[in-house]
Design a protein around this motif. Sequence first.
Motif, PDB file in Angstrom:
ATOM      1  N   ARG A 179       2.860   3.171  -4.890  1.00  0.00           N
ATOM      2  CA  ARG A 179       3.104   2.485  -3.443  1.00  0.00           C
ATOM      3  C   ARG A 179       3.583   1.209  -3.691  1.00  0.00           C
ATOM      4  O   ARG A 179       3.519   0.609  -4.542  1.00  0.00           O
ATOM      5  CB  ARG A 179       1.625   2.196  -3.177  1.00  0.00           C
ATOM      6  CG  ARG A 179       0.811   3.444  -2.831  1.00  0.00           C
ATOM      7  CD  ARG A 179      -0.568   3.081  -2.472  1.00  0.00           C
ATOM      8  NE  ARG A 179      -0.835   2.191  -1.167  1.00  0.00           N
ATOM      9  CZ  ARG A 179      -0.769   2.561  -0.024  1.00  0.00           C
ATOM     10  NH1 ARG A 179      -0.623   3.927   0.270  1.00  0.00           N
ATOM     11  NH2 ARG A 179      -0.841   1.665   1.036  1.00  0.00           N
ATOM     12  N   ALA A 180       4.440   0.871  -2.510  1.00  0.00           N
ATOM     13  CA  ALA A 180       5.288  -0.453  -2.423  1.00  0.00           C
ATOM     14  C   ALA A 180       4.294  -1.369  -2.330  1.00  0.00           C
ATOM     15  O   ALA A 180       4.204  -2.484  -3.038  1.00  0.00           O
ATOM     16  CB  ALA A 180       6.050  -0.351  -1.376  1.00  0.00           C
ATOM     17  N   GLU A 181       3.026  -1.296  -1.700  1.00  0.00           N
ATOM     18  CA  GLU A 181       2.182  -2.111  -1.672  1.00  0.00           C
ATOM     19  C   GLU A 181       0.684  -1.639  -1.963  1.00  0.00           C
ATOM     20  O   GLU A 181       0.192  -0.637  -1.174  1.00  0.00           O
ATOM     21  CB  GLU A 181       1.856  -2.827  -0.223  1.00  0.00           C
ATOM     22  CG  GLU A 181       3.125  -3.662   0.456  1.00  0.00           C
ATOM     23  CD  GLU A 181       3.044  -4.282   1.714  1.00  0.00           C
ATOM     24  OE1 GLU A 181       1.762  -4.262   2.091  1.00  0.00           O
ATOM     25  OE2 GLU A 181       3.920  -4.806   2.198  1.00  0.00           O
ATOM     26  N   ARG A 226      -3.348  -0.609  -2.538  1.00  0.00           N
ATOM     27  CA  ARG A 226      -4.312  -0.527  -1.368  1.00  0.00           C
ATOM     28  C   ARG A 226      -5.312  -1.861  -1.999  1.00  0.00           C
ATOM     29  O   ARG A 226      -5.456  -2.184  -3.220  1.00  0.00           O
ATOM     30  CB  ARG A 226      -4.946   0.846  -1.524  1.00  0.00           C
ATOM     31  CG  ARG A 226      -4.378   1.725  -1.055  1.00  0.00           C
ATOM     32  CD  ARG A 226      -5.307   2.987  -1.314  1.00  0.00           C
ATOM     33  NE  ARG A 226      -4.526   4.438  -0.716  1.00  0.00           N
ATOM     34  CZ  ARG A 226      -3.827   4.882  -1.639  1.00  0.00           C
ATOM     35  NH1 ARG A 226      -3.773   4.833  -3.057  1.00  0.00           N
ATOM     36  NH2 ARG A 226      -3.165   5.889  -1.101  1.00  0.00           N
ATOM     37  N   ARG A 252      -5.219   2.364  -6.463  1.00  0.00           N
ATOM     38  CA  ARG A 252      -4.840   1.303  -5.514  1.00  0.00           C
ATOM     39  C   ARG A 252      -3.186   1.612  -5.346  1.00  0.00           C
ATOM     40  O   ARG A 252      -2.767   1.198  -4.375  1.00  0.00           O
ATOM     41  CB  ARG A 252      -5.288  -0.040  -6.325  1.00  0.00           C
ATOM     42  CG  ARG A 252      -6.396  -0.415  -6.131  1.00  0.00           C
ATOM     43  CD  ARG A 252      -6.451  -1.850  -6.462  1.00  0.00           C
ATOM     44  NE  ARG A 252      -6.181  -2.043  -7.861  1.00  0.00           N
ATOM     45  CZ  ARG A 252      -6.924  -2.143  -9.057  1.00  0.00           C
ATOM     46  NH1 ARG A 252      -8.090  -1.796  -8.991  1.00  0.00           N
ATOM     47  NH2 ARG A 252      -6.288  -2.368 -10.249  1.00  0.00           N
TER      48      ARG A 252
END
Length: 233
Positions: A186-188, A190, A177
């Motif tokens: 990741r900034a956001e 999954r 994720r």
Amino acid sequence: MISELGLTNQHVEAQQAFFGKGVSERHRGIPYPGTFILDEGGTVVGKEFEQSYRDRASGSYLLDQLGVAPLDPGAQEQEATPGVKARAWVGTSTYRPLQKVPVHVRLDMADGVHVYVPPVPDGFVPLSVVVPGHEALLGGSARVPNGTPHAVEGLGERFFVVTDQVDLTVPVKLAGRGFELDGQQRAEPRPEGAATIPVVIRYQACTSTECFPPQELQLELGLTEEDVLRPER
């Protein structure tokens, strides 16, 4: 011990620079990620190391390196050609981000049935196993074993075939994720924590009197993500 064995990561600054990040104190003195494999007497019989600390071998991957790949009771299987059964499994129900996991495929062929392997003449389809990649999955293809020379009456071409049972493996890496495949966070994240691994099996089977149409099987294997293990601070 890390320094004595020469395992201190000498590339951590370059690795961090590649991702546009600096080196903090927690990065200094870290080892290359790896595992020594011991036999029952404590003798090192194998090892598995990565250059980047962002990559890890899973337990199922290490077992695969030792030739231990028991058939998972939850394996996906399909029989598209009479006398040929294909199975695919991972050997674990969970994964952690950036771990390498082996995808196993086994073909069982009935007596009198053979499957072509490379190289084959034009117009025939050899055995292949591919795991297509995507943004959260680094896939690949299996190394197909060498076959036994086989002659077809009336044809001048040379064929190679496998019979009985053949096992193939495709190592894959899952981002999870919160990460990209290159290790960047990741900034956001999954939204999904479950991973689906697609497996594509292509082959052509024949008997001494009949050749079946080429087949393409598409199977899916599911894994559940577990959190990254982090040291307590």
